[in-house]
Scaffold this active site. Structure first.
Site, mmCIF file in Angstrom:
data_model
loop_
_atom_site.group_PDB
_atom_site.id
_atom_site.type_symbol
_atom_site.label_atom_id
_atom_site.label_comp_id
_atom_site.label_asym_id
_atom_site.label_seq_id
_atom_site.Cartn_x
_atom_site.Cartn_y
_atom_site.Cartn_z
ATOM 1 N N HIS A 189 0.685 -1.173 -0.107
ATOM 2 C CA HIS A 189 -0.042 0.212 0.057
ATOM 3 C C HIS A 189 0.723 1.332 -0.072
ATOM 4 C CE1 HIS A 189 -3.913 -2.407 1.265
ATOM 5 N NE2 HIS A 189 -4.026 -1.616 -0.004
ATOM 6 N N ARG A 297 -10.634 -2.572 -15.400
ATOM 7 C CA ARG A 297 -10.445 -4.089 -14.740
ATOM 8 C C ARG A 297 -11.328 -4.326 -13.613
ATOM 9 N NH1 ARG A 297 -4.869 -3.437 -16.488
ATOM 10 N NH2 ARG A 297 -4.078 -5.483 -17.493
ATOM 11 N N ARG A 333 -14.649 -4.720 -18.367
ATOM 12 C CA ARG A 333 -14.267 -6.070 -18.517
ATOM 13 C C ARG A 333 -15.237 -6.689 -17.398
ATOM 14 N NH1 ARG A 333 -8.210 -8.280 -18.595
ATOM 15 N NH2 ARG A 333 -8.332 -7.784 -16.231
ATOM 16 N N ASN A 455 -0.819 -9.499 -22.609
ATOM 17 C CA ASN A 455 0.028 -10.061 -21.387
ATOM 18 C C ASN A 455 -0.250 -11.478 -21.143
ATOM 19 O OD1 ASN A 455 0.234 -7.264 -20.725
ATOM 20 N ND2 ASN A 455 -1.226 -7.005 -19.171
ATOM 21 N N ARG A 466 3.740 -15.891 -17.105
ATOM 22 C CA ARG A 466 3.912 -14.238 -16.969
ATOM 23 C C ARG A 466 4.567 -13.820 -15.478
ATOM 24 N NH1 ARG A 466 -2.021 -11.878 -17.829
ATOM 25 N NH2 ARG A 466 -1.406 -10.042 -16.208
ATOM 26 N N CYS A 503 -5.198 -3.848 -25.272
ATOM 27 C CA CYS A 503 -4.999 -3.529 -23.942
ATOM 28 C C CYS A 503 -4.043 -4.118 -23.052
ATOM 29 C CB CYS A 503 -6.545 -3.769 -23.409
ATOM 30 S SG CYS A 503 -7.101 -5.239 -23.223
#
Ligand code: PEP
Ligand code: MG
Length: 573
Positions: A189, A297, A333, A455, A466, A503
């Site tokens: 964070h 997202r 999405r 990705n 990945r 994207c």
């Protein structure tokens, strides 16, 4: 020189300030049966005080930096009030006969250990949040101050072993030039806050950090490379001063392009839009001149909480973004959970190969109630602007056919309830699995647009995980096999009169811009901070030359040849 993980870009030159450890220690005391009630009462009083402070911090953050940052404090409140945590403290007081501050410490240590042993980096980093809450609670129980003390005049670079979210938010923003932390990574964070505050930051430097640096040392921090220079030479200082100056000049130059359309030199208009994770990013998209949102997202709305968001909560979040973007397109999405993104409360099983497993649309189709709640919220938000819905991880034609049936049934429901929505809402699929590329003609018959998710497409095409750092040199979007699949998808979409966007991260790689333009890509969706650079790049290009560059790239055999060819054709300044 030390090196860490670059988490927030930018260069800073200033004096170091080592943050003292402000942990308040528990006062270890044994108690008797008669003291139990008193100690438990102290817990209640301490909890109330802590809750009040967190609510106040939440408000301060909401006023100063925004909802995303403020939500860190709401997450702290949830952790503080977690019945398992409170029960454990009370049990320790009762059964072990220890004082309340020690009981909080012991219970917190148990929770910290559980979080630190988790595989998921995000969950591991939540251990810092628990330490932060326990420290605050113990300080309040003992009536002590746990505020960070900054006793240095002027600006400084903060150096610390660990940095809790509370410490980050209470830092004097105007005086902190950069942050360097021994622990943590990109998703801690403190890193999220540093990025949103625009403070250069490096994390995960490791133990040597606070031994190597002392308060008052002169430091250079490069937040894009992760480099830290301690007591640098005058030549290094002047080199980095120049870098700061050129960063500022570049930013000012690029900012002038905000209202310029992304049009190539020979007049092709390209749609340049952004990837976001929630309402908190919408303003940034507009500030950076984005023409819309190419990927929202939605799974981020489902994280950092204990239960699924309701239809109403989702509707609020989606409509907030849609309204903010006025009539610009917003592609949302549907839930893409699984793989490296977990939702502990969904209780999904452990898998051997999570990226090949129960993920994204596969979960949505197997949990119709969850899927329909999201579709209802999305459709309702479409009454306020230009919403498009996109479905992730489509590998089989029948999946999109099934999705469309559920969408139609949901529209019927809303119609029967007299609830407004856009009846002509456009839908698209993410093309991120090789089977979807090979079936692009069939898929194009079913939808209004494609968006290529490189990705995942790279990892599935090359069989390179990945997330695995041991094989990361094999993970490369310039691999000719990937380029040929991209071409196949774009050509199929144009044959069927629909458009293709991208994207995945490749869309923001300036070395890839010319090839993608030459392949006929219609829309680029990138991180909001990259919008001005990609626009600048597109303005320099011409489609005719880009086509030749792309054709040649398609004929090459290795990723290195493709990259060298791309750079030779159009060196990125
Ligand atoms: C992608 O796979 O390229 C993509 C954009 O989706 P995510 O990174 O969320 O998997
Ligand atoms: Mg993906």
């Amino acid at each position: 020189m030390l090196k860490g993980i670059p988490v927030s870009s930018g260069v800073a030159i200033s004096e170091a300030l080592l943050l003292e450890n402000n942990t308040v220690s528990a006062e270890k005391k044994n108690i008797t049966q008669e003291d139990i009630a008193t100690e438990q009462h102290k817990l209640e009083v301490g909890m109330t005080k802590t809750e009040e402070q967190l609510v106040e911090l939440h408000q301060q953050l909401l006023d100063s930096v925004g909802e995303e940052q403020a939500s860190i404090m709401s997450a702290h409140l949830v952790l503080l009030k977690d019945p398992a945590f409170i029960d454990e403290i009370n049990n320790l007081i009762k059964n072990e006969l220890i004082d309340v501050s020690s009981a909080v410490q012991v219970a917190a240590n148990q929770f910290v250990q559980i979080f630190e042993s988790m595989d998921d980096e995000y969950m591991r980093e939540r251990a810092t949040d628990i330490k932060d809450i326990a420290n605050r609670l113990i300080a309040n129980i003992l009536g002590k101050n746990n505020q960070t003390s900054i006793d240095i005049e002027g600006s400084f670079i903060l150096v610390s072993d660990d940095l809790t979210p509370s410490e980050t938010v209470t830092l004097p923003r105007e005086r902190v030039k950069a942050i360097v932390v021994a622990k943590g990574g990109k998703t801690s964070h403190a890193a999220i806050l540093a990025r949103s505050l625009g403070i250069p930051a490096i994390m995960g430097v490791g133990e040597p950090l606070t031994n190597a640096i002392q308060t008052g040392d002169s430091l250079i921090i490069d937040g894009s490379t992760g480099e830290i220079f301690i007591n640098p030479h005058p030549e290094q200082i002047s080199k980095y001063q120049k870098k700061i100056q050129s960063e500022q000049e570049e930013k000012a130059q690029l900012a002038k392009l905000k209202d310029t359309k992304a049009v190539t030199r020979d007049g092709k208009e390209v749609e340049l839009v952004a990837n976001v994770k929630g309402p908190q990013d919408a303003e940034e998209v507009l500030e950076q001149g984005g023409e819309g949102i190419g990927l929202f997202r939605s799974e981020f709305l489902f994280m950092d909480r204990n239960a699924l968001p309701t239809e109403e909560e989702q509707y609020e979040a989606y409509s907030q973004v849609v309204k903010k973007l006025s009539n610009k397109p917003v592609i949302i999405r549907t839930l893409d959970i699984g793989g490296d993104k977990h939702l502990p409360y969904l209780d999904l099983p452990e898998e051997m190969n999570p990226f090949l497993g129960w993920r994204a649309i596969r979960i949505s189709l197997s949990r119709p109630e969850l899927f329909q709640t999201q579709l209802r919220a999305l459709l309702r938000a479409s009454a306020h602007g230009k919403v498009r819905i996109m479905f992730p991880m489509i590998s089989h034609l029948e999946q999109i056919q099934e999705v469309k049936k559920i969408l139609e049934a949901t529209k019927e429901q809303l119609k029967a309830e007299n609830i407004d929505f856009d009846p002509n809402i456009e839908i698209g699929v993410m093309i991120e699995i090789p089977s979807a590329c090979l079936l692009a003609d069939e898929l194009a018959e079913e939808v209004d647009f494609f968006s290529i998710g490189t990705n995942d497409l790279v990892q599935y095409t090359l069989a390179v995980d990945r997330m695995n750092e041991h094989i990361s040199d094999l993970y490369d979007h310039f691999h000719p096999a990937v380029l040929r699949l991209i071409k196949m998808v774009i050509d199929a979409s144009h044959r069927h009169n629909i458009w293709t966007g991208m994207c995945g991260e490749m869309a923001g790689d300036l070395h890839a811009t010319e090839i993608l333009l030459g392949l006929g890509l219609d829309e680029f969706s990138v991180s909001p901070t990259l919008l001005p650079r990609v626009k600048h790049q597109l303005l320099q290009l011409s489609t005719e030359k880009a086509k030749q560059v792309a054709d040649k790239a398609l004929s090459l055999g290795t990723p290195k040849e493709v990259l060298d060819h791309a750079i030779a054709s159009n060196p990125v300044s």
